[in-house]
Design a protein around this motif. Structure first.
Motif, PDB file in Angstrom:
ATOM      1  N   UNK A 133     -82.582  59.301  43.550  1.00 16.89           N
ATOM      2  CA  UNK A 133     -83.296  58.227  42.863  1.00 16.89           C
ATOM      3  C   UNK A 133     -84.213  58.775  41.776  1.00 16.89           C
ATOM      4  N   UNK A 134     -84.879  59.888  42.055  1.00 13.45           N
ATOM      5  CA  UNK A 134     -85.749  60.506  41.051  1.00 13.45           C
ATOM      6  C   UNK A 134     -84.938  60.981  39.853  1.00 13.45           C
ATOM      7  N   UNK A 135     -83.768  61.567  40.102  1.00 16.96           N
ATOM      8  CA  UNK A 135     -82.917  62.033  39.012  1.00 16.96           C
ATOM      9  C   UNK A 135     -82.377  60.864  38.193  1.00 16.96           C
ATOM     10  N   UNK A 136     -82.016  59.765  38.861  1.00 18.16           N
ATOM     11  CA  UNK A 136     -81.520  58.577  38.160  1.00 18.16           C
ATOM     12  C   UNK A 136     -82.588  58.013  37.226  1.00 18.16           C
ATOM     13  N   UNK A 137     -83.843  58.036  37.667  1.00 22.68           N
ATOM     14  CA  UNK A 137     -84.938  57.557  36.826  1.00 22.68           C
ATOM     15  C   UNK A 137     -85.074  58.416  35.572  1.00 22.68           C
ATOM     16  N   UNK A 138     -84.870  59.711  35.726  1.00 22.14           N
ATOM     17  CA  UNK A 138     -84.944  60.606  34.569  1.00 22.14           C
ATOM     18  C   UNK A 138     -83.839  60.297  33.561  1.00 22.14           C
ATOM     19  N   UNK A 139     -82.636  59.992  34.065  1.00 17.87           N
ATOM     20  CA  UNK A 139     -81.517  59.639  33.181  1.00 17.87           C
ATOM     21  C   UNK A 139     -81.836  58.396  32.366  1.00 17.87           C
ATOM     22  N   UNK A 140     -82.565  57.455  32.948  1.00 17.74           N
ATOM     23  CA  UNK A 140     -82.909  56.211  32.246  1.00 17.74           C
ATOM     24  C   UNK A 140     -83.847  56.434  31.065  1.00 17.74           C
ATOM     25  N   UNK A 141     -84.397  57.634  30.936  1.00 17.08           N
ATOM     26  CA  UNK A 141     -85.368  57.917  29.884  1.00 17.08           C
ATOM     27  C   UNK A 141     -84.734  58.395  28.580  1.00 17.08           C
ATOM     28  N   UNK A 142     -83.380  58.468  28.527  1.00 20.59           N
ATOM     29  CA  UNK A 142     -82.725  58.952  27.308  1.00 20.59           C
ATOM     30  C   UNK A 142     -81.501  58.093  27.020  1.00 20.59           C
ATOM     31  N   UNK A 143     -80.994  58.199  25.790  1.00 21.03           N
ATOM     32  CA  UNK A 143     -79.780  57.494  25.414  1.00 21.03           C
ATOM     33  C   UNK A 143     -78.560  58.288  25.887  1.00 21.03           C
ATOM     34  N   UNK A 144     -77.524  57.562  26.280  1.00 19.70           N
ATOM     35  CA  UNK A 144     -76.304  58.195  26.752  1.00 19.70           C
ATOM     36  C   UNK A 144     -76.455  58.661  28.181  1.00 19.70           C
ATOM     37  N   UNK A 145     -75.332  58.844  28.871  1.00 17.65           N
ATOM     38  CA  UNK A 145     -75.407  59.267  30.266  1.00 17.65           C
ATOM     39  C   UNK A 145     -76.139  60.591  30.409  1.00 17.65           C
ATOM     40  N   UNK A 146     -75.779  61.572  29.567  1.00 21.06           N
ATOM     41  CA  UNK A 146     -76.478  62.867  29.626  1.00 21.06           C
ATOM     42  C   UNK A 146     -76.774  63.407  28.231  1.00 21.06           C
ATOM     43  N   UNK A 147     -76.886  62.525  27.250  1.00 24.38           N
ATOM     44  CA  UNK A 147     -77.226  62.953  25.905  1.00 24.38           C
ATOM     45  C   UNK A 147     -76.013  63.389  25.112  1.00 24.38           C
ATOM     46  N   UNK A 148     -76.222  64.315  24.174  1.00 22.16           N
ATOM     47  CA  UNK A 148     -75.171  64.822  23.281  1.00 22.16           C
ATOM     48  C   UNK A 148     -74.634  63.711  22.369  1.00 22.16           C
ATOM     49  N   UNK A 149     -75.529  62.915  21.824  1.00 21.55           N
ATOM     50  CA  UNK A 149     -75.109  61.879  20.891  1.00 21.55           C
ATOM     51  C   UNK A 149     -74.631  62.459  19.571  1.00 21.55           C
ATOM     52  N   UNK A 150     -73.641  61.795  18.976  1.00 24.51           N
ATOM     53  CA  UNK A 150     -73.115  62.219  17.681  1.00 24.51           C
ATOM     54  C   UNK A 150     -72.829  60.987  16.837  1.00 24.51           C
ATOM     55  N   UNK A 151     -73.355  60.979  15.614  1.00 24.89           N
ATOM     56  CA  UNK A 151     -73.151  59.841  14.730  1.00 24.89           C
ATOM     57  C   UNK A 151     -71.676  59.713  14.344  1.00 24.89           C
ATOM     58  N   UNK A 152     -71.229  58.455  14.278  1.00 26.99           N
ATOM     59  CA  UNK A 152     -69.839  58.198  13.915  1.00 26.99           C
ATOM     60  C   UNK A 152     -69.713  56.746  13.494  1.00 26.99           C
ATOM     61  N   UNK A 153     -68.867  56.483  12.505  1.00 27.40           N
ATOM     62  CA  UNK A 153     -68.643  55.117  12.067  1.00 27.40           C
ATOM     63  C   UNK A 153     -67.861  54.348  13.128  1.00 27.40           C
ATOM     64  N   UNK A 154     -68.006  53.026  13.146  1.00 23.46           N
ATOM     65  CA  UNK A 154     -67.307  52.168  14.088  1.00 23.46           C
ATOM     66  C   UNK A 154     -65.811  52.217  13.858  1.00 23.46           C
ATOM     67  N   UNK A 155     -65.041  52.332  14.943  1.00 24.62           N
ATOM     68  CA  UNK A 155     -63.585  52.218  14.885  1.00 24.62           C
ATOM     69  C   UNK A 155     -63.168  50.945  15.587  1.00 24.62           C
ATOM     70  N   UNK A 156     -61.970  50.473  15.287  1.00 21.61           N
ATOM     71  CA  UNK A 156     -61.459  49.308  16.002  1.00 21.61           C
ATOM     72  C   UNK A 156     -61.060  49.748  17.396  1.00 21.61           C
ATOM     73  N   UNK A 157     -61.586  49.072  18.415  1.00 22.73           N
ATOM     74  CA  UNK A 157     -61.278  49.390  19.797  1.00 22.73           C
ATOM     75  C   UNK A 157     -60.730  48.139  20.469  1.00 22.73           C
ATOM     76  N   UNK A 158     -59.603  48.259  21.111  1.00 26.89           N
ATOM     77  CA  UNK A 158     -59.002  47.119  21.774  1.00 26.89           C
ATOM     78  C   UNK A 158     -59.827  46.717  23.001  1.00 26.89           C
ATOM     79  N   UNK A 159     -59.892  45.427  23.269  1.00 30.22           N
ATOM     80  CA  UNK A 159     -60.638  44.947  24.427  1.00 30.22           C
ATOM     81  C   UNK A 159     -59.755  44.925  25.673  1.00 30.22           C
TER      82      UNK A 159
END
Length: 278
Positions: free
Chosen positions: A252-278
């Motif tokens: 539970x303590x580790x899950x709370x720490x994850x909630x403090x950042x974007x992405x499941x574990x970080x490593x975000x990378x900028x990218x333009x939107x692609x068409x994704x099928x639903x």
């Protein structure tokens, strides 16, 4: 300790940020095992030969995950599109259904199985599509299996006899429904059952006792990956020490720490939107 995760991977594309983050249940669990002290962690999965696949591989290597058995395939990597709802919570609005992973399946050679047999635990999920391989894999290693929200009788009968830990997302279930699910899973042959319940915390049953754990309050930036964090840390701690309540507290303590950042574990990378099928 040596642990291995097998199966699903994606990039989660955050529409509001135009940014992609590596993710997927099996992949997330591998990373959180490593971050929270497991000496050796490996990951096996099918990853496309595109920009997204390169980002997934590079992120795993930065996290010191062994990716030597990853299968690279000609086609798109899995992708899910995530956005904000009217309350500011993240929701999934579309995906390419796993990309190239939906056209191929993981096969395990004799050498693969012998290698897998050297690990303490293998983690996989409903999104990994290796149900038919479970009877073989369980001869070599203990298995934890994330069912997500799937708990129909036929599927439980297919999977439960072959796994040591069954994990469910039960945020939409009442307390009595969680209790009934736990009993059913035990009856189908799984000795240990975990149910995560979002803001209601989590449950763990070893067949003798049901343990409960609340959430750890924190400043929430993004809840994506919090459940996977809890599961990874709980499994690691429980295997090492056998103390369920302590393992739940650390999860539970580790899950709370994850909630403090974007992405499941970080490593975000900028990218333009692609068409994704639903």
């Amino acid at each position: 300790m040596r642990l291995i995760a097998v199966g699903d991977n994606v990039v989660d594309y955050y529409d509001d940020r135009q940014e992609m983050f590596p993710g997927g249940n099996a992949l997330n669990v591998a990373v959180f095992w490593k971050r929270y002290g497991v000496e050796e962690v490996s990951y096996i999965g099918i990853i496309g030969n595109d920009e997204e696949g390169e980002h997934i591989i590079n992120s795993l290597q930065v996290e010191d995950i062994d990716v030597s058995q990853v299968r690279r395939a000609f086609g798109p990597s899995g992708e899910a599109v995530v956005t904000l709802d009217e309350h500011g919570d993240r929701i999934f609005v579309g995906s390419n259904k796993g990309g190239i992973q939906k056209h191929l399946k993981l096969n395990f050679t004799k050498e693969d199985l012998e290698s897998i047999g050297t690990y303490s635990l293998l983690h996989t999920s409903v999104f990994s599509h290796i149900e038919k391989e479970l009877p073989i894999l369980k001869k070599y290693v203990n298995i934890s299996f994330d069912f997500s929200t799937i708990h129909d009788d036929d599927y439980l009968q297919l999977v439960c006899p072959h796994v040591k830990f069954a994990i469910f997302s039960g945020g939409d279930l009442s307390a009595s429904e969680c209790e009934a699910l736990i009993k059913k899973v035990h009856a189908e042959g799984t000795p240990n059952v975990i149910v995560t319940r979002g803001s209601e915390g989590s449950l763990f049953s070893d067949g003798k006792q049901v343990f409960t754990q609340g959430i750890v309050e924190t400043e929430v930036v993004d809840t994506l990956g919090a459940g996977d964090t809890f599961v990874a840390v709980f499994l690691k701690e429980y295997i090492v020490n056998g103390n369920a309540q302590e393992a739940m507290e650390k999860g539970a303590a580790a899950a709370a720490e994850t909630c403090q950042r974007f992405g499941a574990f970080g490593h975000g990378k900028k990218r333009a939107r692609k068409i994704v099928l639903c």
